[in-house]
Every structure is written in C-alpha cells, then in structure tokens.
Write a protein that holds these residues in place. Structure first.
Motif, PDB file in Angstrom:
ATOM      1  N   ALA A 169       0.831  -1.205   0.000  1.00 20.18           N
ATOM      2  CA  ALA A 169       0.000   0.000   0.000  1.00 20.18           C
ATOM      3  C   ALA A 169       0.868   1.258   0.000  1.00 20.18           C
ATOM      4  O   ALA A 169       0.585   2.220  -0.722  1.00 20.18           O
ATOM      5  CB  ALA A 169      -0.936  -0.011   1.205  1.00 20.18           C
ATOM      6  N   VAL A 170       1.920   1.263   0.815  1.00 20.27           N
ATOM      7  CA  VAL A 170       2.824   2.409   0.860  1.00 20.27           C
ATOM      8  C   VAL A 170       3.463   2.635  -0.502  1.00 20.27           C
ATOM      9  O   VAL A 170       3.496   3.762  -1.029  1.00 20.27           O
ATOM     10  CB  VAL A 170       3.911   2.209   1.939  1.00 20.27           C
ATOM     11  CG1 VAL A 170       5.007   3.266   1.807  1.00 20.27           C
ATOM     12  CG2 VAL A 170       3.294   2.275   3.326  1.00 20.27           C
ATOM     13  N   GLY A 171       3.989   1.567  -1.110  1.00 18.96           N
ATOM     14  CA  GLY A 171       4.636   1.699  -2.407  1.00 18.96           C
ATOM     15  C   GLY A 171       3.702   2.234  -3.480  1.00 18.96           C
ATOM     16  O   GLY A 171       4.068   3.122  -4.259  1.00 18.96           O
ATOM     17  N   LEU A 172       2.484   1.709  -3.499  1.00 20.37           N
ATOM     18  CA  LEU A 172       1.520   2.151  -4.513  1.00 20.37           C
ATOM     19  C   LEU A 172       1.034   3.575  -4.238  1.00 20.37           C
ATOM     20  O   LEU A 172       0.781   4.331  -5.187  1.00 20.37           O
ATOM     21  CB  LEU A 172       0.341   1.180  -4.563  1.00 20.37           C
ATOM     22  CG  LEU A 172       0.678  -0.229  -5.077  1.00 20.37           C
ATOM     23  CD1 LEU A 172      -0.532  -1.148  -4.963  1.00 20.37           C
ATOM     24  CD2 LEU A 172       1.167  -0.168  -6.527  1.00 20.37           C
ATOM     25  N   MET A 173       0.889   3.942  -2.960  1.00 20.51           N
ATOM     26  CA  MET A 173       0.492   5.323  -2.646  1.00 20.51           C
ATOM     27  C   MET A 173       1.568   6.318  -3.102  1.00 20.51           C
ATOM     28  O   MET A 173       1.261   7.389  -3.640  1.00 20.51           O
ATOM     29  CB  MET A 173       0.257   5.454  -1.144  1.00 20.51           C
ATOM     30  CG  MET A 173      -1.027   4.820  -0.648  1.00 20.51           C
ATOM     31  SD  MET A 173      -2.506   5.791  -1.023  1.00 20.51           S
ATOM     32  CE  MET A 173      -2.414   7.041   0.277  1.00 20.51           C
ATOM     33  N   LEU A 174       2.834   5.959  -2.906  1.00 25.24           N
ATOM     34  CA  LEU A 174       3.916   6.826  -3.376  1.00 25.24           C
ATOM     35  C   LEU A 174       3.957   6.872  -4.897  1.00 25.24           C
ATOM     36  O   LEU A 174       4.187   7.925  -5.502  1.00 25.24           O
ATOM     37  CB  LEU A 174       5.254   6.338  -2.820  1.00 25.24           C
ATOM     38  CG  LEU A 174       5.448   6.485  -1.298  1.00 25.24           C
ATOM     39  CD1 LEU A 174       6.718   5.769  -0.851  1.00 25.24           C
ATOM     40  CD2 LEU A 174       5.489   7.956  -0.893  1.00 25.24           C
ATOM     41  N   LEU A 175       3.732   5.719  -5.533  1.00 23.75           N
ATOM     42  CA  LEU A 175       3.786   5.640  -6.994  1.00 23.75           C
ATOM     43  C   LEU A 175       2.632   6.378  -7.654  1.00 23.75           C
ATOM     44  O   LEU A 175       2.798   7.033  -8.692  1.00 23.75           O
ATOM     45  CB  LEU A 175       3.774   4.168  -7.423  1.00 23.75           C
ATOM     46  CG  LEU A 175       3.838   3.866  -8.922  1.00 23.75           C
ATOM     47  CD1 LEU A 175       5.167   4.344  -9.507  1.00 23.75           C
ATOM     48  CD2 LEU A 175       3.651   2.377  -9.169  1.00 23.75           C
ATOM     49  N   TRP A 176       1.450   6.286  -7.027  1.00 21.61           N
ATOM     50  CA  TRP A 176       0.241   6.843  -7.635  1.00 21.61           C
ATOM     51  C   TRP A 176      -0.265   8.104  -6.928  1.00 21.61           C
ATOM     52  O   TRP A 176      -1.458   8.426  -6.995  1.00 21.61           O
ATOM     53  CB  TRP A 176      -0.866   5.780  -7.648  1.00 21.61           C
ATOM     54  CG  TRP A 176      -0.563   4.650  -8.583  1.00 21.61           C
ATOM     55  CD1 TRP A 176       0.242   4.687  -9.675  1.00 21.61           C
ATOM     56  CD2 TRP A 176      -1.051   3.308  -8.504  1.00 21.61           C
ATOM     57  NE1 TRP A 176       0.290   3.463 -10.291  1.00 21.61           N
ATOM     58  CE2 TRP A 176      -0.502   2.584  -9.587  1.00 21.61           C
ATOM     59  CE3 TRP A 176      -1.899   2.640  -7.616  1.00 21.61           C
ATOM     60  CZ2 TRP A 176      -0.782   1.254  -9.808  1.00 21.61           C
ATOM     61  CZ3 TRP A 176      -2.176   1.303  -7.837  1.00 21.61           C
ATOM     62  CH2 TRP A 176      -1.626   0.617  -8.926  1.00 21.61           C
ATOM     63  N   ALA A 177       0.615   8.825  -6.246  1.00 27.12           N
ATOM     64  CA  ALA A 177       0.290  10.119  -5.650  1.00 27.12           C
ATOM     65  C   ALA A 177      -0.933  10.058  -4.735  1.00 27.12           C
ATOM     66  O   ALA A 177      -1.900  10.803  -4.895  1.00 27.12           O
ATOM     67  CB  ALA A 177       0.087  11.178  -6.743  1.00 27.12           C
ATOM     68  N   ASN A 178      -0.888   9.155  -3.771  1.00 28.83           N
ATOM     69  CA  ASN A 178      -1.941   9.036  -2.739  1.00 28.83           C
ATOM     70  C   ASN A 178      -3.325   8.726  -3.316  1.00 28.83           C
ATOM     71  O   ASN A 178      -4.342   9.208  -2.809  1.00 28.83           O
ATOM     72  CB  ASN A 178      -2.005  10.307  -1.887  1.00 28.83           C
ATOM     73  CG  ASN A 178      -0.756  10.537  -1.075  1.00 28.83           C
ATOM     74  OD1 ASN A 178       0.043   9.632  -0.882  1.00 28.83           O
ATOM     75  ND2 ASN A 178      -0.565  11.754  -0.592  1.00 28.83           N
ATOM     76  N   ALA A 261       1.297   8.895   3.111  1.00 32.01           N
ATOM     77  CA  ALA A 261       1.622   7.686   2.356  1.00 32.01           C
ATOM     78  C   ALA A 261       2.473   6.717   3.153  1.00 32.01           C
ATOM     79  O   ALA A 261       2.474   5.515   2.878  1.00 32.01           O
ATOM     80  CB  ALA A 261       2.345   8.051   1.058  1.00 32.01           C
ATOM     81  N   LEU A 262       3.188   7.220   4.171  1.00 38.88           N
ATOM     82  CA  LEU A 262       4.085   6.365   4.956  1.00 38.88           C
ATOM     83  C   LEU A 262       3.433   5.829   6.224  1.00 38.88           C
ATOM     84  O   LEU A 262       4.001   4.951   6.882  1.00 38.88           O
ATOM     85  CB  LEU A 262       5.346   7.149   5.332  1.00 38.88           C
ATOM     86  CG  LEU A 262       6.203   7.652   4.179  1.00 38.88           C
ATOM     87  CD1 LEU A 262       7.386   8.438   4.709  1.00 38.88           C
ATOM     88  CD2 LEU A 262       6.675   6.505   3.301  1.00 38.88           C
ATOM     89  N   VAL A 263       2.253   6.324   6.574  1.00 43.18           N
ATOM     90  CA  VAL A 263       1.601   5.892   7.809  1.00 43.18           C
ATOM     91  C   VAL A 263       1.364   4.376   7.861  1.00 43.18           C
ATOM     92  O   VAL A 263       1.540   3.753   8.914  1.00 43.18           O
ATOM     93  CB  VAL A 263       0.281   6.667   8.022  1.00 43.18           C
ATOM     94  CG1 VAL A 263      -0.553   6.042   9.128  1.00 43.18           C
ATOM     95  CG2 VAL A 263       0.584   8.122   8.382  1.00 43.18           C
ATOM     96  N   PRO A 264       0.960   3.723   6.729  1.00 39.55           N
ATOM     97  CA  PRO A 264       0.761   2.268   6.813  1.00 39.55           C
ATOM     98  C   PRO A 264       1.987   1.475   7.231  1.00 39.55           C
ATOM     99  O   PRO A 264       1.872   0.305   7.585  1.00 39.55           O
ATOM    100  CB  PRO A 264       0.338   1.890   5.376  1.00 39.55           C
ATOM    101  CG  PRO A 264      -0.297   3.132   4.838  1.00 39.55           C
ATOM    102  CD  PRO A 264       0.528   4.260   5.426  1.00 39.55           C
ATOM    103  N   LEU A 265       3.179   2.107   7.217  1.00 43.12           N
ATOM    104  CA  LEU A 265       4.370   1.392   7.674  1.00 43.12           C
ATOM    105  C   LEU A 265       4.263   0.970   9.134  1.00 43.12           C
ATOM    106  O   LEU A 265       4.960   0.057   9.568  1.00 43.12           O
ATOM    107  CB  LEU A 265       5.614   2.267   7.476  1.00 43.12           C
ATOM    108  CG  LEU A 265       6.081   2.454   6.022  1.00 43.12           C
ATOM    109  CD1 LEU A 265       7.248   3.430   5.955  1.00 43.12           C
ATOM    110  CD2 LEU A 265       6.464   1.118   5.400  1.00 43.12           C
TER     111      LEU A 265
END
Length: 407
Positions: A169-178, A261-265
């Motif tokens: 989820a973090v990777g895709l949020m960063l890739l796809w601008a949240n 975007a990093l909160v799911p970590l």
C-alpha cells in the motif's frame, strides 16, 4: 475430549519441526497470507481515507471497526455449528474467502461512509464464515502434540501477509500520488489467488462413514463443552477487551507528523514482529504452561500501551508498535490451540464459534470505548485505559493460577 498430550495449562510435549507439519497446514497458511495481503492493503489506509477524504470522525471509525470485527466474530458461531453438523469445513472456508474477495472492489467505489460501512461489514461476514471452520480444519488435520506449532505457523504466515499488504500500500500510494481508490482496486488480485489456492491446495479429512448428523447446539451437546473450555472463552474475551482495534495504531502514527503515504508502515512494523514471533511462541506453547505465557503476553501489552500513551515521537511509537506485535505473537495462536485442546472433536467448529462470539462482543465494546476516549480525552488516555485493563486481567489470571496449584 481434551488431548492426552495437553491441558488448559499446557504440559510439555514433543518438539516439532516445520517439515513434519501436514502439507495442508502450509497451504492454509499461504491462503491466509494472500488474503491478508489483500485485506491489509485496504485496512492500513481505510482509517485515513475515512477521516481525511470522507470527513468521518474518529469516534465513528471506532464504531465501524468495532461493529465490523464483532460481526466477523459473531458470524463464526453459525459457520462453526454448520461445519460440525455437515462434517465439512472446506466448503464454508471457500465461501468465506470468496465473499471477502468479492467485497474488495466496493472500497474503491465508495464516495461516502455508507458504502464503506457496507463493504466492511460484508468483508467481515466473509471472515466470520471462514474463521471457525478453518481453525477447526487446522485442528482436524494436525496431530495433538503439534497443534501449538501448527496454529503458530498458520498465524505467522497470515501475519506475513499482514505486513506485506501495508508495504505494498505504501509503495503504490507513493507511486500513484496518494490514490486510495487505485490501491483498493489492486487488492482484489491477492484475494482471488487465495480462493484459488484453497480450492486446489487443501485436503480435508473425510468424515467417518455412517457418522450420524446431530445438532451441535442441542442441550446435550452444549453440556459437553467443559468448564475448562468456558474458561478459555473468558480469557479470550478479556484479552480482546484489553486490546482494541489496530486502526488506533494507524491513527496514532498519523500524529507523529509523517507523510500520509508512509503511515501504513506502522502496520508493516507491527505485523513483521508478529509474524516473526508467532511460530516460535506457538512451538513454545506446546512445551510450557499456557497460563504463564498468557501472563507474559499481557505484561508485554501493558508495556506497549504505556509506550504508545507516553509519546508521539515516531521512534518511541515504533517501540510500542513492536511490543504490540510481540504480544500478538505470544497470545493469538496459543488461544486458538487452547480451544482445540479442551473441545470435543465433533464440536470443534461450534467451540470456535462460541469462543469468537464472546470475543466479538468484547471487540465491539473495546473499540467503541476506545474511540469515545480518544475523542473526549485524547490518544494517551485510550492507550492508558488499555494498559489498566491489561493489569486487571493479569491479576485475575494470577489468582486463578494460584488457586489451581496444589496446597
């Protein structure tokens, strides 16, 4: 009847190695892994999506989470009873996992809290349908002296999915601008793979030829659930009250000021620790006192709550989250194995169902109270209340343990 190899307090058993566990246990573990990848891709972002994008209050998030998890656990009663009556576990597990997969697109389509609530409830109904039959299937497949290890392995693989999902989820949020909705849509893929693996990879033991079908919840059968079983049910409820929904870990992480975007970590960290500890503690539970391990698990939860209440600094918060994961690894597989140890073989589905019914009601209460405390008094009070209840639970366990010791 309880296993001759174990009791509610867990006398020593024989060491278990991974290679000796049945292949279907591994398959069930990877089914859980794939479904948790899918579910956690959604759930690690859902509180932020509801509060930030849809304008839902934290108290309503707590109510939705409590109702959703309670629905899952309550549904397990009915699926467990049905699996005992028909003597079939796998078909109900397939239905439950299938329903979970079908609900994932609804999160991507939601424009308000109504559809989110409906999707969350349907998703948890699917979890409820599969939960008790799956746990009973693990107990059916595994020799008694390996149950702690088997439940620990399944829980460990399940939890690998629970940290891979947020990481994706973090990777895709960063890739796809949240883009929350795009991430929710991708979550359909691992859910579909989980259903396929369950269908082709798990073999269910055959019911004894000519075995009569009886009503598992008849008065006569319910009397066969011993006081030792109901004690385990009570302990499960107490643990649930002391540990509310993990959605509050995500909301606490947001207060550290890190990018959304990093909160799911935070869920990646918690579940990484959980996955690493679940099998070793499950194996340990086959050889040591269950009560002592439960007490240690509660002590770790007290420490986790205290750390999470004390600071919003990201490094301190990660320590608390890690302790939370250790607590989960110490207790969740152990409680499942304890149910198998004290429940009659032909009533295992029903036993897991009632265990989860009581835990479901406790989860509803705990999450609603946690959300209300957060809204009125703040996050520190919420975690402080969890620590207080954990201490009370430890005191109750100690009193019972001492009463059971010989004079």
């Amino acid at each position: 009847m309880p296993s001759p190899h174990s009791s509610p307090d867990g006398p020593p058993g024989q060491p278990v190695v991974l290679s000796r566990l049945p292949a279907s246990i591994w398959a069930l573990g990877f089914v859980s892994l794939l479904m948790d990848v899918s579910s956690e891709m959604v759930h690690s972002l859902l509180p932020l999506f509801m509060v930030g994008s849809l304008g839902v209050s934290v108290a309503v998030v707590g109510l939705i989470e409590g109702l959703a998890e309670a629905t899952a656990l309550i549904t397990k009663v009915f699926s467990g009873v049905i699996s005992d009556y028909v003597g079939k576990r796998k078909v109900l597990a397939v239905i439950g996992y299938g329903l979970g997969a079908l609900t994932k697109p609804l999160f991507a389509l939601a424009t308000g809290p109504g559809l989110i609530f409906s999707a969350r409830m349907l998703d948890r109904v699917g979890k409820g349908i599969r939960g008790a039959p799956r746990d009973a299937l693990v107990a059916d497949i595994t020799p008694p002296e390996q149950r702690g290890a088997a439940f620990g392995l399944r829980q460990a693989l399940d939890t690998v999915g629970a940290f891979v999902g947020p990481l994706m989820a973090v990777g895709l949020m960063l890739l796809w601008a949240n883009d929350y909705r795009a991430v929710f849509a991708v979550a359909v893929i691992p859910a579909a793979l989980a259903v396929l693996l369950l269908v082709v990879g798990v073999r269910e033991p055959q019911r004894a030829p000519g075995a009569p079908r009886v009503n598992p919840i008849s008065r006569a059968n319910l009397k066969r659930l011993s006081p030792a079983y109901w004690w385990v049910v009570g302990i499960g409820a107490v643990f649930t009250l002391a540990r509310f929904s993990e959605a509050f870990l995500v909301l606490r992480a947001e207060q550290t000021g890190v990018a959304v975007a990093l909160v799911p970590l935070v869920m990646v960290a918690m579940n990484l620790v959980y996955a690493a500890s679940a099998y070793p503690f499950g194996k340990l539970s086959d050889r040591m006192s269950h009560t002592r391990l439960l007490l240690a698990g509660l002590a770790v939860l007290v420490a986790a709550d205290a750390v999470l209440a004390a600071s919003t600094h990201w490094a301190v918060m990660l320590v608390g989250v890690g302790l939370w994961g250790v607590h989960m690894g110490m207790t969740q597989g152990l409680l499942a194995a304890m149910v198998a140890d004290v429940a009659p073989i032909d009533l295992r589905g029903t036993a897991y169902g009632f265990f989860n019914l009581v835990s479901g009601l406790a989860m509803l209460l705990a999450s609603v109270v946690a959300g209300a405390l957060w809204e009125v008094f703040g996050a520190a009070t919420t975690f402080g209340a969890g620590a207080t209840f954990s201490v009370l639970a430890m005191a109750g366990l100690l009193v019972r343990h001492r009463r059971l010791q010989p004079a």
